[in-house]
Design a protein around this motif. Structure first.
Motif, mmCIF file in Angstrom:
data_model
loop_
_atom_site.group_PDB
_atom_site.id
_atom_site.type_symbol
_atom_site.label_atom_id
_atom_site.label_comp_id
_atom_site.label_asym_id
_atom_site.label_seq_id
_atom_site.Cartn_x
_atom_site.Cartn_y
_atom_site.Cartn_z
ATOM 1 N N ALA A 61 -12.812 -20.812 5.692
ATOM 2 C CA ALA A 61 -13.401 -20.074 4.495
ATOM 3 C C ALA A 61 -14.779 -18.778 5.311
ATOM 4 O O ALA A 61 -14.938 -18.329 4.167
ATOM 5 C CB ALA A 61 -14.076 -20.829 4.091
ATOM 6 N N SER A 64 -13.218 -15.952 4.427
ATOM 7 C CA SER A 64 -12.005 -15.390 3.639
ATOM 8 C C SER A 64 -14.068 -14.949 2.798
ATOM 9 O O SER A 64 -13.489 -13.967 2.283
ATOM 10 C CB SER A 64 -12.057 -17.107 2.591
ATOM 11 O OG SER A 64 -10.794 -17.548 3.364
ATOM 12 N N ALA A 65 -14.812 -15.464 3.430
ATOM 13 C CA ALA A 65 -16.716 -14.523 2.888
ATOM 14 C C ALA A 65 -16.509 -14.086 3.184
ATOM 15 O O ALA A 65 -16.570 -12.719 2.731
ATOM 16 C CB ALA A 65 -17.391 -15.748 2.785
ATOM 17 N N ILE A 67 -14.131 -10.924 3.685
ATOM 18 C CA ILE A 67 -13.438 -10.025 2.846
ATOM 19 C C ILE A 67 -14.144 -9.539 1.929
ATOM 20 O O ILE A 67 -13.802 -8.757 1.445
ATOM 21 C CB ILE A 67 -12.359 -10.857 3.456
ATOM 22 C CG1 ILE A 67 -11.250 -10.887 4.957
ATOM 23 C CG2 ILE A 67 -10.341 -10.455 2.731
ATOM 24 C CD1 ILE A 67 -10.521 -11.756 5.082
ATOM 25 N N GLY A 68 -14.333 -11.325 0.882
ATOM 26 C CA GLY A 68 -14.458 -11.040 0.145
ATOM 27 C C GLY A 68 -16.647 -10.025 -0.027
ATOM 28 O O GLY A 68 -16.325 -9.471 -0.145
ATOM 29 N N ALA A 69 -17.488 -10.432 1.346
ATOM 30 C CA ALA A 69 -18.198 -9.886 1.042
ATOM 31 C C ALA A 69 -18.383 -7.905 1.530
ATOM 32 O O ALA A 69 -18.671 -7.768 0.927
ATOM 33 C CB ALA A 69 -18.795 -10.642 2.379
ATOM 34 N N ALA A 71 -15.643 -6.121 0.962
ATOM 35 C CA ALA A 71 -15.278 -6.054 0.097
ATOM 36 C C ALA A 71 -16.057 -5.474 -0.589
ATOM 37 O O ALA A 71 -15.179 -4.439 -1.941
ATOM 38 C CB ALA A 71 -13.737 -6.935 -0.693
ATOM 39 N N ALA A 72 -16.368 -6.081 -1.247
ATOM 40 C CA ALA A 72 -18.235 -5.958 -2.207
ATOM 41 C C ALA A 72 -19.244 -4.472 -1.280
ATOM 42 O O ALA A 72 -20.102 -4.305 -2.003
ATOM 43 C CB ALA A 72 -18.090 -6.987 -2.843
ATOM 44 N N ALA A 74 -20.629 -5.246 1.494
ATOM 45 C CA ALA A 74 -21.841 -5.529 2.119
ATOM 46 C C ALA A 74 -21.032 -5.461 3.987
ATOM 47 O O ALA A 74 -20.230 -5.691 4.577
ATOM 48 C CB ALA A 74 -21.694 -7.142 1.798
ATOM 49 N N ASN A 91 -6.688 -15.513 7.956
ATOM 50 C CA ASN A 91 -7.112 -14.145 6.860
ATOM 51 C C ASN A 91 -7.145 -12.927 8.237
ATOM 52 O O ASN A 91 -7.459 -11.934 7.545
ATOM 53 C CB ASN A 91 -8.222 -14.937 6.943
ATOM 54 C CG ASN A 91 -8.427 -15.547 6.046
ATOM 55 O OD1 ASN A 91 -7.695 -15.622 4.887
ATOM 56 N ND2 ASN A 91 -9.347 -16.694 5.885
ATOM 57 N N ILE A 94 -4.946 -10.028 6.932
ATOM 58 C CA ILE A 94 -5.565 -9.617 5.894
ATOM 59 C C ILE A 94 -6.696 -8.768 6.290
ATOM 60 O O ILE A 94 -6.686 -7.651 5.365
ATOM 61 C CB ILE A 94 -5.569 -11.068 4.650
ATOM 62 C CG1 ILE A 94 -4.198 -11.533 4.762
ATOM 63 C CG2 ILE A 94 -5.865 -10.501 3.600
ATOM 64 C CD1 ILE A 94 -4.440 -12.650 4.287
ATOM 65 N N PHE A 98 -6.954 -4.670 4.610
ATOM 66 C CA PHE A 98 -7.696 -4.329 4.008
ATOM 67 C C PHE A 98 -8.867 -3.141 4.079
ATOM 68 O O PHE A 98 -9.163 -2.554 2.960
ATOM 69 C CB PHE A 98 -7.994 -6.001 3.287
ATOM 70 C CG PHE A 98 -7.057 -6.134 2.142
ATOM 71 C CD1 PHE A 98 -6.081 -6.405 2.268
ATOM 72 C CD2 PHE A 98 -8.548 -7.381 1.244
ATOM 73 C CE1 PHE A 98 -5.480 -7.219 1.291
ATOM 74 C CE2 PHE A 98 -7.481 -8.003 0.996
ATOM 75 C CZ PHE A 98 -6.133 -8.100 0.516
ATOM 76 N N SER B 84 -13.635 -19.514 -1.693
ATOM 77 C CA SER B 84 -14.195 -18.827 -0.411
ATOM 78 C C SER B 84 -14.411 -16.745 -0.549
ATOM 79 O O SER B 84 -15.300 -16.723 0.292
ATOM 80 C CB SER B 84 -13.612 -18.881 1.004
ATOM 81 O OG SER B 84 -12.880 -20.508 1.018
ATOM 82 N N VAL B 85 -13.749 -17.217 -0.777
ATOM 83 C CA VAL B 85 -13.953 -14.997 -1.608
ATOM 84 C C VAL B 85 -15.126 -14.607 -2.188
ATOM 85 O O VAL B 85 -15.685 -14.087 -1.775
ATOM 86 C CB VAL B 85 -12.385 -14.438 -1.482
ATOM 87 C CG1 VAL B 85 -12.509 -13.044 -1.625
ATOM 88 C CG2 VAL B 85 -10.967 -14.818 -1.246
ATOM 89 N N GLY B 88 -18.204 -15.442 -0.608
ATOM 90 C CA GLY B 88 -18.560 -13.712 0.282
ATOM 91 C C GLY B 88 -18.866 -12.813 -1.194
ATOM 92 O O GLY B 88 -20.338 -11.853 -0.259
ATOM 93 N N ILE B 89 -18.501 -12.136 -2.305
ATOM 94 C CA ILE B 89 -18.401 -11.712 -3.030
ATOM 95 C C ILE B 89 -19.947 -12.077 -3.849
ATOM 96 O O ILE B 89 -20.672 -10.734 -3.669
ATOM 97 C CB ILE B 89 -17.681 -11.451 -3.871
ATOM 98 C CG1 ILE B 89 -16.400 -10.922 -3.720
ATOM 99 C CG2 ILE B 89 -17.654 -10.313 -5.105
ATOM 100 C CD1 ILE B 89 -15.196 -11.451 -4.651
ATOM 101 N N ALA B 92 -22.414 -10.713 -1.429
ATOM 102 C CA ALA B 92 -23.152 -9.723 -0.866
ATOM 103 C C ALA B 92 -23.415 -9.468 -2.181
ATOM 104 O O ALA B 92 -24.498 -8.375 -1.929
ATOM 105 C CB ALA B 92 -21.231 -8.787 -0.790
ATOM 106 N N PHE B 126 -11.893 -26.142 -0.682
ATOM 107 C CA PHE B 126 -12.558 -24.552 -0.559
ATOM 108 C C PHE B 126 -13.072 -23.828 -2.208
ATOM 109 O O PHE B 126 -14.117 -23.544 -1.823
ATOM 110 C CB PHE B 126 -11.245 -23.626 -0.197
ATOM 111 C CG PHE B 126 -11.098 -23.522 0.892
ATOM 112 C CD1 PHE B 126 -11.227 -22.518 1.839
ATOM 113 C CD2 PHE B 126 -9.622 -23.973 1.032
ATOM 114 C CE1 PHE B 126 -10.585 -22.447 3.278
ATOM 115 C CE2 PHE B 126 -8.624 -24.106 2.605
ATOM 116 C CZ PHE B 126 -9.479 -22.874 3.166
#
Ligand SMILES: Cc1ncc(C[n+]2csc(CCOP(=O)(O)OP(=O)(O)O)c2C)c(N)n1
Ligand code: SF4
Ligand SMILES: [Mg+2]
Lengths: 389, 328
Positions: A61, A64-65, A67-69, A71-72, A74, A91, A94, A98, B84-85, B88-89, B92, B126
């Protein structure tokens, strides 16, 4: 210029991350990484660092987080070791595919089984093919400087960077460390602006399926990007030198002038190995040392230049690649040589697994055995050194 | 009761935009009841949305490069980690807003679309982590009761006795040997602001739930029953009929839970249709014996009655927050 202050390296590394003004930290504790993420939590909770700290439920996680952050849009940070790195494994390729500028500090530790918290490089070596830029620190000052450098490089190249420090041996040591002044960090590291990100105003699709018609091209594109990052890695060290006075190169050499035998090594063991070099030099032996600071992209030309005209290389690996032709560094070095005209003898030892001491005398022995190998080809392609019978 | 929910004015069909945020031409099978709730959710959420997909049918049918069906920003990372993704978003967006790098007032919905496999099984940890940490996002579990993308294997969401390729209707063992995992109970136990079940046959009920999910601050979870004609061996044209019958047989009751403490039954089923009527439309159940059907019938009644009791005992405090929906 900042002052040198005695600090635990983990604390200094976390302070450097904070100076880089990260937006999102997402991390899960594992020895010997813990002090880094604990200190960041402290900075956030004391209001000294304006960032979101996600205390995730696992390393998978955590990445993963990130990656999400990222991608947004940050600036992100995570840190892990050993089993944690292996748990986030899926991950890692990935993140690079990305093209996300995530920075991760790996407090290098051996991998299970047997479970062991002590240092070697077997964790990170499992990830060397994933398109992450990877650097290795020898000591605390370098660890801190590599963190600043990592953000600079990651955001210029749009690639993730892993900064490696030896668990305990570097992470838990108190050292005099000079932090950059905040002003200089801000100059070195302008705010992150991602051209492509998850933005409702400019929708993009990230993580589409790669049909066979495009998969190869996608991999080639990443490969080119990682190769091209070399220039930026060097450039960012030059810029860093200007603001800090500290000079870094992809490959470090020590007393290589007229060396006949060179030791090739990564991480903190290099310091002890240097002492062995000094002792042998005092006895008139022509020995030197080569240390990879940059491991990915592999600094082929720097390495070939660094070895000069040595007759033999003593490659000391800190990880096993079971039943292969060598340790990860040994394999890489032999492969690099094969593409040049240089043919020094390569003697590959695997040493210092799980924090096993490798003393100056051990290094002297390894050097001596490499000298012998010049005239008599060893029967092994690699040897796990120091095994108790 | 949360004010944003207490004061909630249900959307009517007239309030819905013509526009869709998932483009036609995607590769879902005919009559796919999994892509339908996905599309309807986006209709409610609109363009100020970031979507996260778990690996699975919906990810595959919508993103064969260089095509994409997504008109909103979309990210797919892996199978198990969509929550989890999204965490993160969320982090952010919070950090960037606080630092003035994103407009503070602009509301951006974060929505996860994940299958039953991605939610009940491999991603449970998750999901739990993200719910417990309180991220501001909507998790929509599109439950088609098996791993469809990989060829109809059993998941923790597969009902008892259902035939799948890893729980085949054999001579000795008749399909899946376990009851469907009580995911709802697990999710509700996280005391999140909003939880709901839904079925595409009751589309206004569902879309209003998506709307409510977007209004609450913190995690919202919608468990949507999502027919898969290909995996279930049902007729494409029966998707809506089946999604209605599953509710009318009490097999998949429609309800909401607010903050883990207030239970609301959206559709009372006083005169349930026999489960057989539902089961016989799907080849995954064609091997069932009378006794097995009877067991399913008993379980449906038992679970439904338990839910009714919960809704009586843990009703929201104020009267007048009737959330019943009237559709045909
Ligand atoms: C770690 C991992 N394990 C297995 C898979 C293979 N896999 C991809 S999608 C999928 C099933 C998806 O099932 P579900 O979440 O129910 O979504 P559906 O396709 O049914 O809509 C599986 C098993 C994978 N991609 N990653
Ligand atoms: S296999 Fe099932 S879930 Fe997947 S697209 Fe087809 S109908 Fe929809
Ligand atoms: Mg499924």
């Amino acid at each position: 210029m900042g002052k040198r202050v005695a600090k635990e390296v983990s604390i200094a590394v976390a302070d450097a991350v904070a100076q880089c003004r990260v937006d999102v930290i997402s991390a899960y504790p594992i020895t010997p990484q813990t002090h880094i993420v604990e200190h960041l939590a402290e900075l956030v909770n004391n209001g000294e660092l304006d960032a979101e700290y996600i205390p995730v439920e696992s390393e998978h996680a955590a990445m993963s987080a990130c990656i999400g952050a990222a991608a947004a849009g940050a600036r992100t940070f995570t840190s892990t070791s050993s089993q944690g790195l292996l748990f986030m494994y899926e991950n890692l390729p990935i993140a690079s595919a990305f093209r996300l500028p995530i920075v991760m500090v790996i407090a290098n530790r051996s991998i299970s089984a047997p479970i062991s918290i002590w240092n070697d490089h077997s964790d990170v070596m499992t990830t060397r093919d994933f398109g992450w830029i990877q650097t290795f620190a020898e000591n605390g000052q370098e660890a801190v400087d590599l963190v600043y450098h990592a953000y600079r490089v990651a955001e210029k190249c749009l690639l993730p960077v892993a900064v490696n420090l030896d668990g305990f041996i570097v992470t838990h040591v108190v050292e005099p460390i000079e932090m950059l002044d905040q002003e200089l960090v801000d100059k070195y590291l302008p705010p992150l602006k991602m051209k492509y990100k998850l933005d409702p105003k400019k929708p993009i699709t990230m993580g589409a399926i790669g049909v066979p018609e495009i998969y190869t091209e996608a991999k080639k594109a990443l490969d080119e990007a990682v190769k091209a990052s070399y220039k930026m890695v060097v450039q960012a060290w030059k810029e860093f030198e200007k603001i800090s006075g500290r000079r870094y190169q992809p490959v470090e050499t020590y007393r290589m002038e007229d060396a006949e035998v060179a030791m090739v090594i990564m991480g903190s063991l290099a310091e002890t190995a240097c002492n062995a070099v000094d002792e042998l030099r005092a006895k008139g032996k022509k020995v030197g040392l080569i240390r990879f600071r940059l491991w990915r992209p592999f600094p082929m030309q720097d390495f070939l230049k660094a070895i000069g005209r040595v007759k033999a290389l003593c490659v000391v690996d800190r990880a096993v690649s079971h039943a292969s032709t060598g340790g990860p560094v040994g394999i890489e070095v032999r492969s690099a040589l094969y593409q040049s005209n240089k043919r020094p003898r390569v003697v590959n030892f695997i040493a210092g697994l799980s924090g096993r001491d490798v003393t100056k005398d051990d290094f002297i022995e390894l050097f001596e055995r490499t000298f012998e190998a010049i005239s008599k080809k060893p029967k092994f392609s690699y040897e796990i050194y120091g095994v108790k019978e | 009761m949360r004010p944003e929910l207490a004061k909630f004015k249900p959307l009517s069909i007239k309030d819905l935009p013509k526009e869709d945020w998932i483009a036609p031409g995607h590769r879902a099978c005919q009559g796919c009841g999994t892509v339908l709730p996905l599309k309807l959710a986006l209709k409610v959420l609109g363009p100020n949305t970031i979507a996260v997909s778990a690996t699975g049918c919906m990810e595959i049918i919508s993103s064969p490069f260089p095509y994409t069906s997504w008109k909103v920003p979309w990210i797919h990372v892996a199978f198990e980690n969509a929550a989890s993704v999204a965490s993160g978003i969320d982090a952010a967006i919070k950090a960037l807003k606080r630092k003035g790098k994103l407009p503070k007032k602009e509301k951006i919905n974060i929505v996860v679309f994940a299958g039953d496999g991605a939610t009940f099984d491999i991603g449970l940890q998750f999901v739990s982590g993200a719910l417990e940490r309180g991220h501001n996002f909507i998790y929509i579990c599109l439950d088609n009761e098996a791993y469809m993308n990989t060829g109809v294997q059993r998941s923790g969401g597969t009902p008892k006795f259902a035939h799948t390729t890893t729980s085949p209707a054999g001579k000795v063992i008749h399909g899946n040997i376990t009851w469907k995992k009580n995911l709802d109970g697990i999710v509700i136990a996280h005391n999140i602001p909003y939880f709901a079940t839904a079925s595409p046959a009751f589309y206004m009920d569902y879309m209003n739930k998506v709307k409510k999910a977007s209004l609450v601050e913190g995690p919202a979870f919608i468990h949507v029953y999502s027919p898969c004609p290909t995996g279930w061996g049902s007729k494409s044209e029966d998707t809506i009929l089946i999604s209605r019958l599953v509710v009318e047989t009490r097999l998949f009751p429609l309800f909401e839970v607010i903050d883990g403490k207030y239970y609301i039954l959206n559709r009372k089923v006083d005169k349930p249709k026999p489960v057989e009527e539902y089961l016989k439309l799907q080849r995954r159940y064609r091997h069932l014996t009378k006794e097995e059907i009877e067991l399913i019938q008993q379980k449906a009644n038992e679970e439904y009655e338990r839910l009714v009791k919960l809704c009586e005992v843990f009703a929201p405090p104020k009267e007048g927050t009737k959330e019943e929906t009237k559709e045909t």
